[in-house]
Design a protein around this motif. Structure first.
Motif, PDB file in Angstrom:
ATOM      1  N   LYS A 172      24.898  62.872 -24.066  1.00  0.00           N
ATOM      2  CA  LYS A 172      26.202  63.157 -24.665  1.00  0.00           C
ATOM      3  C   LYS A 172      26.754  61.955 -25.392  1.00  0.00           C
ATOM      4  O   LYS A 172      27.440  62.050 -26.401  1.00  0.00           O
ATOM      5  CB  LYS A 172      27.140  63.588 -23.531  1.00  0.00           C
ATOM      6  CG  LYS A 172      28.593  63.744 -23.910  1.00  0.00           C
ATOM      7  CD  LYS A 172      29.431  62.636 -23.297  1.00  0.00           C
ATOM      8  CE  LYS A 172      30.840  62.677 -23.878  1.00  0.00           C
ATOM      9  NZ  LYS A 172      31.582  61.463 -23.653  1.00  0.00           N
ATOM     10  N   SER A 173      26.414  60.782 -24.868  1.00  0.00           N
ATOM     11  CA  SER A 173      27.133  59.601 -25.304  1.00  0.00           C
ATOM     12  C   SER A 173      26.449  58.823 -26.405  1.00  0.00           C
ATOM     13  O   SER A 173      26.797  57.704 -26.666  1.00  0.00           O
ATOM     14  CB  SER A 173      27.295  58.698 -24.096  1.00  0.00           C
ATOM     15  OG  SER A 173      26.038  58.563 -23.486  1.00  0.00           O
ATOM     16  N   LEU A 174      25.501  59.413 -27.091  1.00  0.00           N
ATOM     17  CA  LEU A 174      24.701  58.649 -28.053  1.00  0.00           C
ATOM     18  C   LEU A 174      25.542  57.834 -29.027  1.00  0.00           C
ATOM     19  O   LEU A 174      25.215  56.717 -29.371  1.00  0.00           O
ATOM     20  CB  LEU A 174      23.786  59.592 -28.832  1.00  0.00           C
ATOM     21  CG  LEU A 174      22.822  58.900 -29.781  1.00  0.00           C
ATOM     22  CD1 LEU A 174      21.859  58.037 -29.015  1.00  0.00           C
ATOM     23  CD2 LEU A 174      22.067  59.916 -30.617  1.00  0.00           C
ATOM     24  N   TYR A 175      26.634  58.406 -29.492  1.00  0.00           N
ATOM     25  CA  TYR A 175      27.431  57.729 -30.503  1.00  0.00           C
ATOM     26  C   TYR A 175      28.703  57.101 -29.954  1.00  0.00           C
ATOM     27  O   TYR A 175      29.508  56.615 -30.690  1.00  0.00           O
ATOM     28  CB  TYR A 175      27.827  58.720 -31.592  1.00  0.00           C
ATOM     29  CG  TYR A 175      26.697  59.086 -32.472  1.00  0.00           C
ATOM     30  CD1 TYR A 175      25.830  60.091 -32.101  1.00  0.00           C
ATOM     31  CD2 TYR A 175      26.477  58.415 -33.669  1.00  0.00           C
ATOM     32  CE1 TYR A 175      24.766  60.444 -32.906  1.00  0.00           C
ATOM     33  CE2 TYR A 175      25.431  58.764 -34.487  1.00  0.00           C
ATOM     34  CZ  TYR A 175      24.579  59.773 -34.090  1.00  0.00           C
ATOM     35  OH  TYR A 175      23.537  60.109 -34.892  1.00  0.00           O
ATOM     36  N   THR A 176      28.932  57.197 -28.662  1.00  0.00           N
ATOM     37  CA  THR A 176      30.230  56.751 -28.178  1.00  0.00           C
ATOM     38  C   THR A 176      30.145  55.362 -27.576  1.00  0.00           C
ATOM     39  O   THR A 176      29.094  54.920 -27.115  1.00  0.00           O
ATOM     40  CB  THR A 176      30.790  57.714 -27.110  1.00  0.00           C
ATOM     41  OG1 THR A 176      29.947  57.648 -25.990  1.00  0.00           O
ATOM     42  CG2 THR A 176      30.861  59.125 -27.649  1.00  0.00           C
ATOM     43  N   GLY A 177      31.264  54.685 -27.583  1.00  0.00           N
ATOM     44  CA  GLY A 177      31.285  53.313 -27.116  1.00  0.00           C
ATOM     45  C   GLY A 177      31.297  53.217 -25.601  1.00  0.00           C
ATOM     46  O   GLY A 177      30.826  52.262 -25.012  1.00  0.00           O
ATOM     47  N   ARG A 178      31.797  54.254 -24.941  1.00  0.00           N
ATOM     48  CA  ARG A 178      32.069  54.170 -23.519  1.00  0.00           C
ATOM     49  C   ARG A 178      30.801  54.077 -22.673  1.00  0.00           C
ATOM     50  O   ARG A 178      30.761  53.417 -21.649  1.00  0.00           O
ATOM     51  CB  ARG A 178      32.864  55.408 -23.119  1.00  0.00           C
ATOM     52  CG  ARG A 178      33.468  55.349 -21.746  1.00  0.00           C
ATOM     53  CD  ARG A 178      34.213  56.639 -21.511  1.00  0.00           C
ATOM     54  NE  ARG A 178      34.641  56.752 -20.140  1.00  0.00           N
ATOM     55  CZ  ARG A 178      35.752  56.228 -19.678  1.00  0.00           C
ATOM     56  NH1 ARG A 178      36.519  55.548 -20.489  1.00  0.00           N
ATOM     57  NH2 ARG A 178      36.087  56.368 -18.424  1.00  0.00           N
ATOM     58  N   TYR A 179      29.760  54.762 -23.126  1.00  0.00           N
ATOM     59  CA  TYR A 179      28.570  54.825 -22.293  1.00  0.00           C
ATOM     60  C   TYR A 179      27.417  54.036 -22.888  1.00  0.00           C
ATOM     61  O   TYR A 179      26.279  54.480 -22.934  1.00  0.00           O
ATOM     62  CB  TYR A 179      28.167  56.278 -22.087  1.00  0.00           C
ATOM     63  CG  TYR A 179      29.210  57.057 -21.368  1.00  0.00           C
ATOM     64  CD1 TYR A 179      29.359  56.936 -19.986  1.00  0.00           C
ATOM     65  CD2 TYR A 179      30.072  57.884 -22.064  1.00  0.00           C
ATOM     66  CE1 TYR A 179      30.340  57.639 -19.311  1.00  0.00           C
ATOM     67  CE2 TYR A 179      31.053  58.588 -21.398  1.00  0.00           C
ATOM     68  CZ  TYR A 179      31.187  58.469 -20.020  1.00  0.00           C
ATOM     69  OH  TYR A 179      32.155  59.160 -19.367  1.00  0.00           O
ATOM     70  N   LYS A 186      27.535  51.692 -37.046  1.00  0.00           N
ATOM     71  CA  LYS A 186      26.671  52.786 -36.588  1.00  0.00           C
ATOM     72  C   LYS A 186      25.337  52.256 -36.032  1.00  0.00           C
ATOM     73  O   LYS A 186      24.799  52.827 -35.091  1.00  0.00           O
ATOM     74  CB  LYS A 186      26.483  53.811 -37.703  1.00  0.00           C
ATOM     75  CG  LYS A 186      27.796  54.621 -37.891  1.00  0.00           C
ATOM     76  CD  LYS A 186      27.868  55.398 -39.177  1.00  0.00           C
ATOM     77  CE  LYS A 186      29.290  55.768 -39.549  1.00  0.00           C
ATOM     78  NZ  LYS A 186      29.803  56.998 -38.927  1.00  0.00           N
ATOM     79  N   LYS A 208      26.096  51.087 -32.558  1.00  0.00           N
ATOM     80  CA  LYS A 208      26.176  52.159 -31.556  1.00  0.00           C
ATOM     81  C   LYS A 208      24.790  52.524 -31.029  1.00  0.00           C
ATOM     82  O   LYS A 208      24.639  52.845 -29.858  1.00  0.00           O
ATOM     83  CB  LYS A 208      26.865  53.382 -32.137  1.00  0.00           C
ATOM     84  CG  LYS A 208      28.375  53.218 -32.139  1.00  0.00           C
ATOM     85  CD  LYS A 208      29.076  54.368 -32.807  1.00  0.00           C
ATOM     86  CE  LYS A 208      30.563  54.051 -32.892  1.00  0.00           C
ATOM     87  NZ  LYS A 208      31.265  54.977 -33.775  1.00  0.00           N
ATOM     88  N   HIS A 209      23.788  52.472 -31.885  1.00  0.00           N
ATOM     89  CA  HIS A 209      22.421  52.774 -31.442  1.00  0.00           C
ATOM     90  C   HIS A 209      21.815  51.596 -30.681  1.00  0.00           C
ATOM     91  O   HIS A 209      21.113  51.785 -29.695  1.00  0.00           O
ATOM     92  CB  HIS A 209      21.515  53.059 -32.647  1.00  0.00           C
ATOM     93  CG  HIS A 209      21.771  54.382 -33.308  1.00  0.00           C
ATOM     94  ND1 HIS A 209      21.643  55.565 -32.652  1.00  0.00           N
ATOM     95  CD2 HIS A 209      22.149  54.689 -34.570  1.00  0.00           C
ATOM     96  CE1 HIS A 209      21.917  56.568 -33.479  1.00  0.00           C
ATOM     97  NE2 HIS A 209      22.234  56.060 -34.658  1.00  0.00           N
TER      98      HIS A 209
END
Lengths: 512, 160
Positions: A7-14, A57, A60-61
């Protein structure tokens, strides 16, 4: 089988989860190893929206990748700072989104400003010192009309230079724009043409004065003698490149008259109207609602208001100089066009009818697109599409080549051609970052350092230091920005941009 | 076979996120006011995002918040470049048709921005203009993605 439960591929939290995710794993079991990108060095050339979106971006990856962003100007944000019109502050808010990546990761992501490729540092040296390079430096080279007297007469400008000048872009500060005449013509039917027209129409706007427009530029626009603004396009009202937001904005400006040269171009049958696509239908409605026919020159004289006149189906074929044969511009010769279906492209194209009219004007702004210039040694450029040939952001070895240059990517205008605004650039960067990440994950990026010793950001610093070249880093830029805010406050405006390079360096050196 | 495992995660509003906020409310005020309203279950709307990678996030947020604000509160990767001033289309989403029809018509200004949206569809809206009401309970909004098809199996990266 692949699981998409990340779920978190693009999010900063995870971020931890992302780095533990192995892209091509074939089971959902927790056997993934941490992707360690701390030895990966990426250089992004250009710090406009394409450059900084790509940085964020990629980050994020690959949250521990080292990213160096090189910039020709002494400050970041590219056209957000120097291209978006000062009266469009809401569009400039994207600066906050772009800046986040520089604020949040000072150890990993470095801004290096005031660096011109191949002048201050060789492109080959950058390629040698980084595992991958993303070109995100936009498109240079404005298109000329290519008609007689264009290079001989005065007061013929590029619209982009005008926007740069009033936005305080250093490279445009020695330009002079003559706005004393009553009639100004703008050639081109895109948003930049409307920007120029709108800013001239706002010469008495207190709101404009309080933006980040330079005080020098505002004063000159305020004192201008412009009364009639002619916007000229070779095709018809249904082929314009204006976006509806900009069209709606200018047509609704208070205290102006809006005319069209030939009202019959807006006569469509209900059947023709029903065939228009969504965007065209909406712009047609706007033009139909707001444009009145211009029947005589007298109409323009008999009013205290400023006039905005759209000339459709007209192509400039010659500039007209004054009778003395000097270099003063007095007008343009326009040829009437008709629209003919081009069988090759199945699009309507403008064809001259050999019928001509003269238009009086003493200044002309050209805004008809970009030519592109080949900027990098060993990198192909496609002058037809005005971009670097690529597939999903990977640079091809040649225009049609199925092979790619290892470790070289593009993003933004230089990738897809010089058009498109923030949403397009964001997607362009997302695609390039995803491609780069895939290549990294599948070991298609060579991580062996070919040179010993310094690498990445440190090597750039050393090269520039050895050449005694002054760089401007993010902290330097923040000093400049806070001074601009301070000077702006004193004048009751958003910012007063620093427009002299020596002033910039003094501010940095003195720390005030 | 390509199994898309849908995962529902409820993530409460968090302080750590530094995404830009809409409006003038400070992070502090937003955090505590949304905490306070979270206690009143009647005013919460539960709905879903389909993320750029195809995964699903289910969230609950107070009536009156918009889909962009809620995304930022929950670390959903929806951009908001113009900070809710309807000057860009980076918060563009697709709304499940049943719920799309319940929304008030877009304004001219929103339509002007949708004209420019990446991959516009019949059910496109700007996230910042979708204000939560009780009747949107159970809605699903989908984020457009430029890279979703790169992350499914069968994709072969081009060769150097």
């Amino acid at each position: 089988m692949i699981s998409n439960s990340f779920k978190s591929l693009y999010t900063g939290r995870y971020i931890q989860q992302i780095s533990q995710y192995r892209l091509f794993c074939t089971s959902t079991s927790a056997t993934a190893t941490k992707t360690d990108a701390s030895k990966f060095h990426l250089c992004i050339i250009g710090s406009g929206p394409a450059g900084l979106y790509t940085a964020s971006k990629v980050h994020k990856h690959l949250p521990d990748a080292n990213i160096t962003v090189l910039e020709k100007l002494p400050y970041p944000f590219g056209l957000v700072r120097s291209g978006i019109s000062p009266d469009h502050q809401n569009e400039k808010k994207v600066k906050n989104t772009l800046e986040k990546v520089l604020i949040e990761h000072p150890q990993l992501i470095h801004f290096v400003g005031n660096v011109t490729i191949d002048k201050d540092i060789k492109f080959q040296d950058i390629q040698k010192n980084f595992h991958a390079v993303v070109l995100a430096c936009g498109i240079e080279g404005d298109r000329k009309l290519g008609i007689p007297l264009e290079d001989k007469l005065k007061n013929i400008y590029f619209a982009r230079d005008f926007l740069g000048w009033l936005n305080g872009n250093l490279k445009d500060q020695n330009r002079k724009f003559d706005l004393t005449g009553k009639n100004v013509a703008i050639v081109g039917q895109g948003n930049v043409a409307l920007d120029v027209a709108r800013l001239l129409l706002k010469k008495n706007s207190d709101e404009l004065k309080k933006t980040d427009i330079t005080s020098t530029a505002f004063d000159q626009i305020h004192k201008s003698g412009v009364k009639n603004i002619h916007i000229i396009g070779r095709r018809g009202p249904l082929e314009v490149s204006f976006t509806n937001k900009e069209l709606r904005e200018i047509l609704n400006l208070p205290g102006i008259n809006t005319y069209i040269n030939d009202i019959s171009t807006l006569d469509l049958s209900p059947e023709q109207i029903s065939k228009l696509d969504r965007v065209r239908k909406r712009s047609y409605d706007l033009l139909k609602e707001h444009l009145k026919p211009l029947e005589s020159e007298q109409q323009l004289e008999n009013t205290d208001k400023m006039n905005l006149i759209f000339h459709f189906l007209r192509s400039p074929v010659e500039f007209i100089g004054d009778e003395s044969g000097g270099d003063s511009l007095v007008g343009m010769k326009l040829e009437k066009n008709e629209l003919v279906n081009d069988e090759k492209t199945n699009q309507l194209k403008a064809v001259g009818t050999k019928e001509y009219i003269d238009l009086q004007c003493t200044s002309v702004f050209r805004s008809i697109g970009y030519t592109g210039t080949k900027q990098f040694t060993g990198v192909p450029f496609d002058f037809k599409s005005v971009s670097i040939p690529n597939h999903l952001g990977k640079v091809r070895k040649d225009v049609e080549s199925p092979e790619f240059i290892p470790g070289l990517y593009v993003s933004g205008w230089i990738k897809g051609g010089p058009s498109g605004s923030i949403p397009n650039i964001s997607h362009s960067s997302e695609e390039t970052a995803a491609q780069l990440y895939l290549d990294y994950s599948t070991n298609q990026i060579d991580l062996n350092n070919s040179v010993s010793g310094e690498f990445g950001f440190q090597s750039v610093l050393s090269i520039l230091k050895n050449a005694n070249h002054r760089i401007i880093n993010y902290d330097d830029w923040k000093k400049i920005e806070s001074e601009e805010v301070k000077r702006g406050k004193e004048k009751g405006k958003l910012l007063e941009k620093i427009i002299i390079f020596d002033d910039l360096t003094n501010i940095i050196n003195n720390g005030n | 076979m390509n199994i898309i495992k849908l995962k529902s995660i409820f993530t409460p509003s968090s302080l750590v996120t530094s995404y830009s906020r809409c409006g003038d409310k400070s992070l502090f005020v937003r955090y505590f006011s949304s905490k306070a309203s979270n206690t009143d279950k009647k005013d919460l709307v539960t709905f879903n995002y389909i993320n750029k990678d195809g995964s699903k996030s289910t969230v609950s947020a107070p009536v009156g918040e918009n889909v962009l604000e809620v995304a930022h509160d929950n670390d959903i990767d929806l951009e908001g470049a113009c900070e809710c001033s309807v000057a860009c289309s980076t918060c563009h989403v697709y709304v499940e048709p049943k719920y799309y029809n319940m929304l008030p018509e877009p304004t001219d200004e929103e339509n002007d921005m949708l004209d420019l949206a990446f991959d516009l569809k019949e059910n496109s809206r700007l996230g910042c203009q979708i204000v939560l009401t009780k009747e949107l309970e159970g809605m699903t909004v989908t984020l457009p993605s430029a890279s979703r098809n790169m992350f499914v199996d069968g994709y072969k990266p081009p060769k150097h």
